[in-house]
Write a protein that holds these residues in place. Structure first.
Motif, PDB file in Angstrom:
ATOM      1  N   LYS A 144      -0.310  19.480 -21.791  1.00 13.03           N
ATOM      2  CA  LYS A 144       1.298  19.831 -20.626  1.00 13.03           C
ATOM      3  C   LYS A 144       2.397  18.757 -21.454  1.00 13.03           C
ATOM      4  O   LYS A 144       3.683  18.963 -21.679  1.00 13.03           O
ATOM      5  N   ALA A 145       2.358  17.237 -21.667  1.00  9.71           N
ATOM      6  CA  ALA A 145       3.417  16.644 -21.991  1.00  9.71           C
ATOM      7  C   ALA A 145       3.455  16.474 -23.134  1.00  9.71           C
ATOM      8  O   ALA A 145       4.967  16.048 -24.092  1.00  9.71           O
ATOM      9  N   GLN A 146       2.933  17.332 -24.008  1.00 13.04           N
ATOM     10  CA  GLN A 146       3.128  17.779 -25.529  1.00 13.04           C
ATOM     11  C   GLN A 146       3.387  16.186 -26.264  1.00 13.04           C
ATOM     12  O   GLN A 146       4.154  15.468 -27.052  1.00 13.04           O
ATOM     13  N   ILE A 147       2.680  15.428 -26.251  1.00 15.40           N
ATOM     14  CA  ILE A 147       2.386  13.715 -26.756  1.00 15.40           C
ATOM     15  C   ILE A 147       2.600  13.585 -28.701  1.00 15.40           C
ATOM     16  O   ILE A 147       2.165  14.790 -28.880  1.00 15.40           O
ATOM     17  N   GLN A 148       3.081  13.482 -29.073  1.00 14.53           N
ATOM     18  CA  GLN A 148       4.106  13.357 -30.230  1.00 14.53           C
ATOM     19  C   GLN A 148       3.241  12.043 -30.600  1.00 14.53           C
ATOM     20  O   GLN A 148       3.412  10.776 -30.466  1.00 14.53           O
ATOM     21  N   SER A 149       2.908  12.078 -32.062  1.00 16.20           N
ATOM     22  CA  SER A 149       2.295  11.018 -32.649  1.00 16.20           C
ATOM     23  C   SER A 149       3.010   9.843 -32.538  1.00 16.20           C
ATOM     24  O   SER A 149       4.702  10.354 -32.918  1.00 16.20           O
ATOM     25  N   GLY A 150       3.145   8.926 -32.201  1.00 17.78           N
ATOM     26  CA  GLY A 150       4.077   7.639 -32.283  1.00 17.78           C
ATOM     27  C   GLY A 150       4.614   7.402 -31.182  1.00 17.78           C
ATOM     28  O   GLY A 150       5.687   6.859 -31.416  1.00 17.78           O
ATOM     29  N   GLU A 151       5.098   8.426 -30.241  1.00 14.03           N
ATOM     30  CA  GLU A 151       5.599   8.345 -29.338  1.00 14.03           C
ATOM     31  C   GLU A 151       4.977   7.070 -28.309  1.00 14.03           C
ATOM     32  O   GLU A 151       3.692   6.752 -28.264  1.00 14.03           O
ATOM     33  N   THR A 152       5.460   6.317 -27.782  1.00 16.06           N
ATOM     34  CA  THR A 152       4.978   5.641 -26.391  1.00 16.06           C
ATOM     35  C   THR A 152       4.435   6.420 -24.296  1.00 16.06           C
ATOM     36  O   THR A 152       5.193   7.228 -24.172  1.00 16.06           O
ATOM     37  N   VAL A 153       3.009   5.944 -24.608  1.00 15.47           N
ATOM     38  CA  VAL A 153       2.896   7.021 -23.208  1.00 15.47           C
ATOM     39  C   VAL A 153       2.189   6.143 -22.197  1.00 15.47           C
ATOM     40  O   VAL A 153       1.483   4.345 -22.663  1.00 15.47           O
ATOM     41  N   VAL A 154       2.475   6.246 -21.541  1.00 15.07           N
ATOM     42  CA  VAL A 154       2.545   5.402 -20.120  1.00 15.07           C
ATOM     43  C   VAL A 154       1.501   6.049 -19.032  1.00 15.07           C
ATOM     44  O   VAL A 154       1.911   6.974 -19.079  1.00 15.07           O
ATOM     45  N   ILE A 155       0.105   4.975 -18.483  1.00 22.24           N
ATOM     46  CA  ILE A 155      -0.458   6.092 -17.813  1.00 22.24           C
ATOM     47  C   ILE A 155      -0.293   5.071 -17.453  1.00 22.24           C
ATOM     48  O   ILE A 155      -1.303   4.286 -16.492  1.00 22.24           O
ATOM     49  N   LEU A 156      -0.289   5.843 -14.914  1.00 21.70           N
ATOM     50  CA  LEU A 156      -0.169   5.392 -14.161  1.00 21.70           C
ATOM     51  C   LEU A 156      -2.012   5.734 -14.230  1.00 21.70           C
ATOM     52  O   LEU A 156      -2.917   6.618 -13.784  1.00 21.70           O
ATOM     53  N   ALA A 157      -3.133   3.776 -13.291  1.00 23.81           N
ATOM     54  CA  ALA A 157      -4.040   3.839 -12.942  1.00 23.81           C
ATOM     55  C   ALA A 157      -5.181   4.656 -14.477  1.00 23.81           C
ATOM     56  O   ALA A 157      -6.196   5.286 -14.310  1.00 23.81           O
ATOM     57  N   GLY A 158      -5.274   3.292 -14.474  1.00 21.22           N
ATOM     58  CA  GLY A 158      -5.779   3.997 -16.392  1.00 21.22           C
ATOM     59  C   GLY A 158      -7.302   3.306 -16.898  1.00 21.22           C
ATOM     60  O   GLY A 158      -8.080   4.060 -17.359  1.00 21.22           O
ATOM     61  N   ALA A 159      -7.430   2.596 -15.844  1.00 22.67           N
ATOM     62  CA  ALA A 159      -8.828   2.783 -15.508  1.00 22.67           C
ATOM     63  C   ALA A 159     -10.253   3.677 -14.661  1.00 22.67           C
ATOM     64  O   ALA A 159     -11.437   3.716 -15.204  1.00 22.67           O
ATOM     65  N   GLY A 160      -9.275   4.387 -13.770  1.00 24.07           N
ATOM     66  CA  GLY A 160      -9.578   5.665 -12.697  1.00 24.07           C
ATOM     67  C   GLY A 160     -10.299   6.753 -14.397  1.00 24.07           C
ATOM     68  O   GLY A 160     -10.897   6.325 -15.217  1.00 24.07           O
ATOM     69  N   GLY A 161     -11.574   8.246 -13.098  1.00 21.25           N
ATOM     70  CA  GLY A 161     -11.742   8.418 -13.638  1.00 21.25           C
ATOM     71  C   GLY A 161     -10.847   9.213 -14.973  1.00 21.25           C
ATOM     72  O   GLY A 161     -11.644   9.716 -15.744  1.00 21.25           O
ATOM     73  N   VAL A 162      -9.505   9.678 -14.416  1.00 16.73           N
ATOM     74  CA  VAL A 162      -9.191  10.853 -14.764  1.00 16.73           C
ATOM     75  C   VAL A 162      -8.788   9.426 -16.607  1.00 16.73           C
ATOM     76  O   VAL A 162      -8.642  10.100 -17.330  1.00 16.73           O
ATOM     77  N   GLY A 163      -7.766   8.811 -15.839  1.00 18.92           N
ATOM     78  CA  GLY A 163      -7.161   7.343 -16.787  1.00 18.92           C
ATOM     79  C   GLY A 163      -8.240   7.064 -18.210  1.00 18.92           C
ATOM     80  O   GLY A 163      -7.300   7.207 -18.717  1.00 18.92           O
ATOM     81  N   HIS A 164      -9.203   6.679 -18.198  1.00 17.98           N
ATOM     82  CA  HIS A 164      -9.788   6.279 -18.293  1.00 17.98           C
ATOM     83  C   HIS A 164     -10.367   6.747 -20.365  1.00 17.98           C
ATOM     84  O   HIS A 164     -10.351   6.654 -21.329  1.00 17.98           O
ATOM     85  N   ILE A 165     -10.356   8.417 -19.014  1.00 15.34           N
ATOM     86  CA  ILE A 165     -10.302   9.486 -21.253  1.00 15.34           C
ATOM     87  C   ILE A 165      -9.436  10.299 -21.538  1.00 15.34           C
ATOM     88  O   ILE A 165      -8.962   9.815 -22.376  1.00 15.34           O
ATOM     89  N   ALA A 166      -8.038   9.614 -20.639  1.00 15.43           N
ATOM     90  CA  ALA A 166      -6.428  10.209 -20.410  1.00 15.43           C
ATOM     91  C   ALA A 166      -6.641   8.832 -22.471  1.00 15.43           C
ATOM     92  O   ALA A 166      -5.389   8.941 -23.333  1.00 15.43           O
TER      93      ALA A 166
END
Length: 317
Positions: A144-166
């Protein structure tokens, strides 16, 4: 004949409202299979529903006692008429009964076969139970975010169930990934290829510079504050449904593209994720496997917001 222990919410409230009931083992209907469940994933949505919050609780309030649980892994032990996708004794995993039917916190559950994916021998049933809801939430948020190579992505709660896979999917897409976590998970989050940020520090997003995409797995005030570090044209995907409208409204006032999301079960996507695990491209973290009789302990653990990876229930112990 063995009985079927299942965990039910008999009334909304705290973790102690979860009860274990014994029932008969169900028989699969047409197009269904009976799964002997090895592991069931425990997700934040289970905790919210048990507390009487959110969509699944609203729709099931007149349907109690209700069995939560959307992630399962286990073995097919019986097939209904017209069920041809699997063989008896096949190991399977599924994102089942979402969002209204649930049923995963059971020793035996009948599932439409089209909700299940085959688990190859080189993947443990623990890893297989951890991936369906969390893996698909992570994949769909990044789509949904349509992330592109070279962009900067911040993930809130990176160690959790969804976060670590994201994190792992975003790193594989060649983005620069920052992820918030508690101080004891910094090394772990860094090991996934992200730059870990300790969310207890003041202004913890200040030094990142331009943030293109925010994947919000926390919601509420934490997410609203994070919006202040984005720029007009940034995108935010917010996953917690309870605060999605306020976050999207605030984003829009700041010229940020805000989108709330509800994960959609997609068995083809689940099969793809299973292949990525099999190929070693995604590593699934299971912090703890808890005996199903201690389900209230599992819910309390999720409520701390401090779980690393996934918490599973062992449904056969």
């Amino acid at each position: 004949m063995p009985s079927n222990a299942k965990i039910v919410i008999s009334q909304f409230g705290g973790p102690d409202q979860l009860e274990i009931l014994d029932s008969d083992i169900p028989s699969p209907q047409e197009g269904e299979v009976l799964v002997k469940v090895s592991y069931a994933g425990v997700n934040p949505i289970d905790v919210k529903t048990r507390a009487g919050l959110g969509w699944a609780a609203q729709h099931n309030k007149n349907n109690l006692p209700w069995t939560p649980g959307y992630d399962i892994s286990g073995m097919i032990i019986k097939q209904g008429v017209g069920s041809h996708k699997f063989n008896l004794n096949d190991m399977v995993a599924g994102f089942i009964g979402f969002p209204l039917r649930g049923g995963g916190y059971s020793q035996y559950v009948c599932v439409p076969e089209n909700e299940l994916a085959l688990v190859p021998e080189d993947i443990s049933l623990k890893a297989a139970a951890a991936i369906p809801l969390a893996g698909q939430t992570a994949a769909q948020a990044l789509e949904k975010a349509q992330i592109q190579s070279g962009e900067t992505v911040v993930i809130l709660a990176g160690a959790g169930g969804v976060g670590h896979i994201a994190i792992q999917i975003a790193v594989a897409a060649k983005t620069t990934v920052y992820a918030t976590c508690s101080s004891d998970n910094i090394e772990y989050v860094n090991s996934l290829g992200a730059t870990a940020i300790d969310y207890t520090k003041a202004d913890y997003l200040k030094d990142i510079g331009q943030i293109d995409v925010l994947i919000d797995l926390v919601g509420g005030d934490v997410a609203l504050q994070a919006l202040n570090y984005l720029h007009p044209g940034s995108r935010v995907i917010t996953v917690p449904t309870i605060t999605a409208s306020s976050i999207c409204e605030q984003a829009s006032q700041q010229g940020i593209i805000g989108v709330g999301m509800l994960v959609e079960p997609d068995v083809t996507q689940l099969e793809e994720l299973v292949k990525l695990i099999s190929a070693g491209m995604i590593k699934v973290e299971v912090e703890q496997v808890i005996n199903y009789q201690d389900v209230s302990h599992a819910h309390k653990k999720i409520e701390t917001g401090r779980a690393r990876g996934k918490i599973l229930l062992n449904m056969q112990s």
